[in-house]
Scaffold this motif. Structure first.
Motif, PDB file in Angstrom:
ATOM      1  N   MET A   1     -67.273   7.248  20.541  1.00  0.00           N
ATOM      2  CA  MET A   1     -65.950   7.652  20.999  1.00  0.00           C
ATOM      3  C   MET A   1     -66.065   8.224  22.411  1.00  0.00           C
ATOM      4  N   PRO A   2     -65.282   7.735  23.342  1.00  0.00           N
ATOM      5  CA  PRO A   2     -65.419   8.197  24.721  1.00  0.00           C
ATOM      6  C   PRO A   2     -64.870   9.601  24.992  1.00  0.00           C
ATOM      7  N   ILE A   3     -64.129  10.191  24.068  1.00  0.00           N
ATOM      8  CA  ILE A   3     -63.642  11.553  24.249  1.00  0.00           C
ATOM      9  C   ILE A   3     -64.586  12.499  23.512  1.00  0.00           C
ATOM     10  N   ILE A   4     -65.164  13.430  24.249  1.00  0.00           N
ATOM     11  CA  ILE A   4     -66.090  14.406  23.669  1.00  0.00           C
ATOM     12  C   ILE A   4     -65.365  15.740  23.563  1.00  0.00           C
ATOM     13  N   VAL A   5     -65.462  16.370  22.402  1.00  0.00           N
ATOM     14  CA  VAL A   5     -64.823  17.657  22.166  1.00  0.00           C
ATOM     15  C   VAL A   5     -65.882  18.749  22.306  1.00  0.00           C
ATOM     16  N   ASN A   6     -65.688  19.630  23.275  1.00  0.00           N
ATOM     17  CA  ASN A   6     -66.626  20.722  23.537  1.00  0.00           C
ATOM     18  C   ASN A   6     -66.099  22.062  23.031  1.00  0.00           C
ATOM     19  N   LEU A   7     -65.367  22.022  21.956  1.00  0.00           N
ATOM     20  CA  LEU A   7     -64.772  23.241  21.410  1.00  0.00           C
ATOM     21  C   LEU A   7     -65.850  24.245  21.005  1.00  0.00           C
ATOM     22  N   ASP A   8     -66.929  23.757  20.418  1.00  0.00           N
ATOM     23  CA  ASP A   8     -67.995  24.651  19.984  1.00  0.00           C
ATOM     24  C   ASP A   8     -68.630  25.387  21.164  1.00  0.00           C
ATOM     25  N   VAL A   9     -68.718  24.727  22.316  1.00  0.00           N
ATOM     26  CA  VAL A   9     -69.275  25.351  23.517  1.00  0.00           C
ATOM     27  C   VAL A   9     -68.382  26.504  23.970  1.00  0.00           C
ATOM     28  N   MET A  10     -67.077  26.241  24.028  1.00  0.00           N
ATOM     29  CA  MET A  10     -66.148  27.290  24.465  1.00  0.00           C
ATOM     30  C   MET A  10     -66.094  28.447  23.469  1.00  0.00           C
ATOM     31  N   MET A  11     -66.180  28.132  22.194  1.00  0.00           N
ATOM     32  CA  MET A  11     -66.189  29.189  21.180  1.00  0.00           C
ATOM     33  C   MET A  11     -67.436  30.053  21.327  1.00  0.00           C
ATOM     34  N   ALA A  12     -68.571  29.440  21.604  1.00  0.00           N
ATOM     35  CA  ALA A  12     -69.819  30.188  21.785  1.00  0.00           C
ATOM     36  C   ALA A  12     -69.731  31.083  23.021  1.00  0.00           C
ATOM     37  N   ARG A  13     -69.144  30.559  24.099  1.00  0.00           N
ATOM     38  CA  ARG A  13     -68.993  31.360  25.322  1.00  0.00           C
ATOM     39  C   ARG A  13     -68.114  32.574  25.096  1.00  0.00           C
ATOM     40  N   ARG A  14     -67.130  32.430  24.233  1.00  0.00           N
ATOM     41  CA  ARG A  14     -66.204  33.537  23.939  1.00  0.00           C
ATOM     42  C   ARG A  14     -66.652  34.351  22.723  1.00  0.00           C
ATOM     43  N   GLU A  20     -62.085  32.861  13.065  1.00  0.00           N
ATOM     44  CA  GLU A  20     -61.294  33.693  13.973  1.00  0.00           C
ATOM     45  C   GLU A  20     -60.326  32.839  14.788  1.00  0.00           C
ATOM     46  N   LEU A  21     -60.852  31.750  15.334  1.00  0.00           N
ATOM     47  CA  LEU A  21     -60.022  30.863  16.151  1.00  0.00           C
ATOM     48  C   LEU A  21     -58.920  30.231  15.313  1.00  0.00           C
ATOM     49  N   ALA A  22     -59.260  29.795  14.118  1.00  0.00           N
ATOM     50  CA  ALA A  22     -58.266  29.179  13.237  1.00  0.00           C
ATOM     51  C   ALA A  22     -57.125  30.156  12.945  1.00  0.00           C
ATOM     52  N   LYS A  50     -52.351  26.299  22.517  1.00  0.00           N
ATOM     53  CA  LYS A  50     -52.669  27.556  21.837  1.00  0.00           C
ATOM     54  C   LYS A  50     -54.177  27.818  21.853  1.00  0.00           C
ATOM     55  N   ILE A  51     -54.981  26.770  21.668  1.00  0.00           N
ATOM     56  CA  ILE A  51     -56.437  26.923  21.719  1.00  0.00           C
ATOM     57  C   ILE A  51     -56.850  27.396  23.114  1.00  0.00           C
ATOM     58  N   CYS A  52     -56.279  26.786  24.135  1.00  0.00           N
ATOM     59  CA  CYS A  52     -56.594  27.176  25.512  1.00  0.00           C
ATOM     60  C   CYS A  52     -56.156  28.611  25.793  1.00  0.00           C
ATOM     61  N   GLU A  53     -55.029  28.991  25.243  1.00  0.00           N
ATOM     62  CA  GLU A  53     -54.530  30.359  25.418  1.00  0.00           C
ATOM     63  C   GLU A  53     -55.489  31.358  24.786  1.00  0.00           C
ATOM     64  N   VAL A  54     -55.895  31.093  23.554  1.00  0.00           N
ATOM     65  CA  VAL A  54     -56.769  32.014  22.824  1.00  0.00           C
ATOM     66  C   VAL A  54     -58.159  32.076  23.463  1.00  0.00           C
ATOM     67  N   LEU A  55     -58.693  30.919  23.883  1.00  0.00           N
ATOM     68  CA  LEU A  55     -60.032  30.880  24.469  1.00  0.00           C
ATOM     69  C   LEU A  55     -60.032  31.135  25.979  1.00  0.00           C
ATOM     70  N   ASP A  56     -58.834  31.294  26.564  1.00  0.00           N
ATOM     71  CA  ASP A  56     -58.679  31.521  27.993  1.00  0.00           C
ATOM     72  C   ASP A  56     -59.440  30.465  28.791  1.00  0.00           C
ATOM     73  N   CYS A  57     -59.038  29.209  28.570  1.00  0.00           N
ATOM     74  CA  CYS A  57     -59.695  28.085  29.234  1.00  0.00           C
ATOM     75  C   CYS A  57     -58.682  26.991  29.557  1.00  0.00           C
ATOM     76  N   GLN A  58     -59.149  25.938  30.169  1.00  0.00           N
ATOM     77  CA  GLN A  58     -58.331  24.780  30.504  1.00  0.00           C
ATOM     78  C   GLN A  58     -58.630  23.652  29.518  1.00  0.00           C
ATOM     79  N   PRO A  59     -57.703  22.702  29.322  1.00  0.00           N
ATOM     80  CA  PRO A  59     -57.964  21.568  28.427  1.00  0.00           C
ATOM     81  C   PRO A  59     -59.247  20.815  28.784  1.00  0.00           C
TER      82      PRO A  59
END
Length: 67
Positions: A1-14, A20-22, A50-59
């Motif tokens: 799949m050409p779209i990679i989801v880096n949600l775990d990276v952002m969660m680890a940084r925060r 908690e995120l859910a 909402k994910i970007c708001e909570v994690l204070d990040c960009q899409p």
């Protein structure tokens, strides 16, 4: 799949757990897990916002395109 989801990276940084995120995004743990593992076929803009708001990040911090 050409779209990679880096949600775990952002969660680890925060230093935020999946549960908690859910809770803060108001999404089920199972749906967030599907997104985090890259198995999701779609995401609503409102959920992404909402994910970007909570994690204070960009899409682009969460979603990446790879050829």
């Amino acid at each position: 799949m050409p779209i990679i989801v880096n949600l775990d990276v952002m969660m680890a940084r925060r230093k935020m757990s999946l549960s908690e995120l859910a809770e803060q995004v108001d999404i089920t743990l199972s749906n967030l897990s599907i997104l985090k593992t890259g198995k999701a076929k779609a995401i609503r803009f409102s959920t992404l916002e909402k994910i970007c708001e909570v994690l204070d990040c960009q899409p682009a911090d969460i979603l990446e395109y790879s050829k």
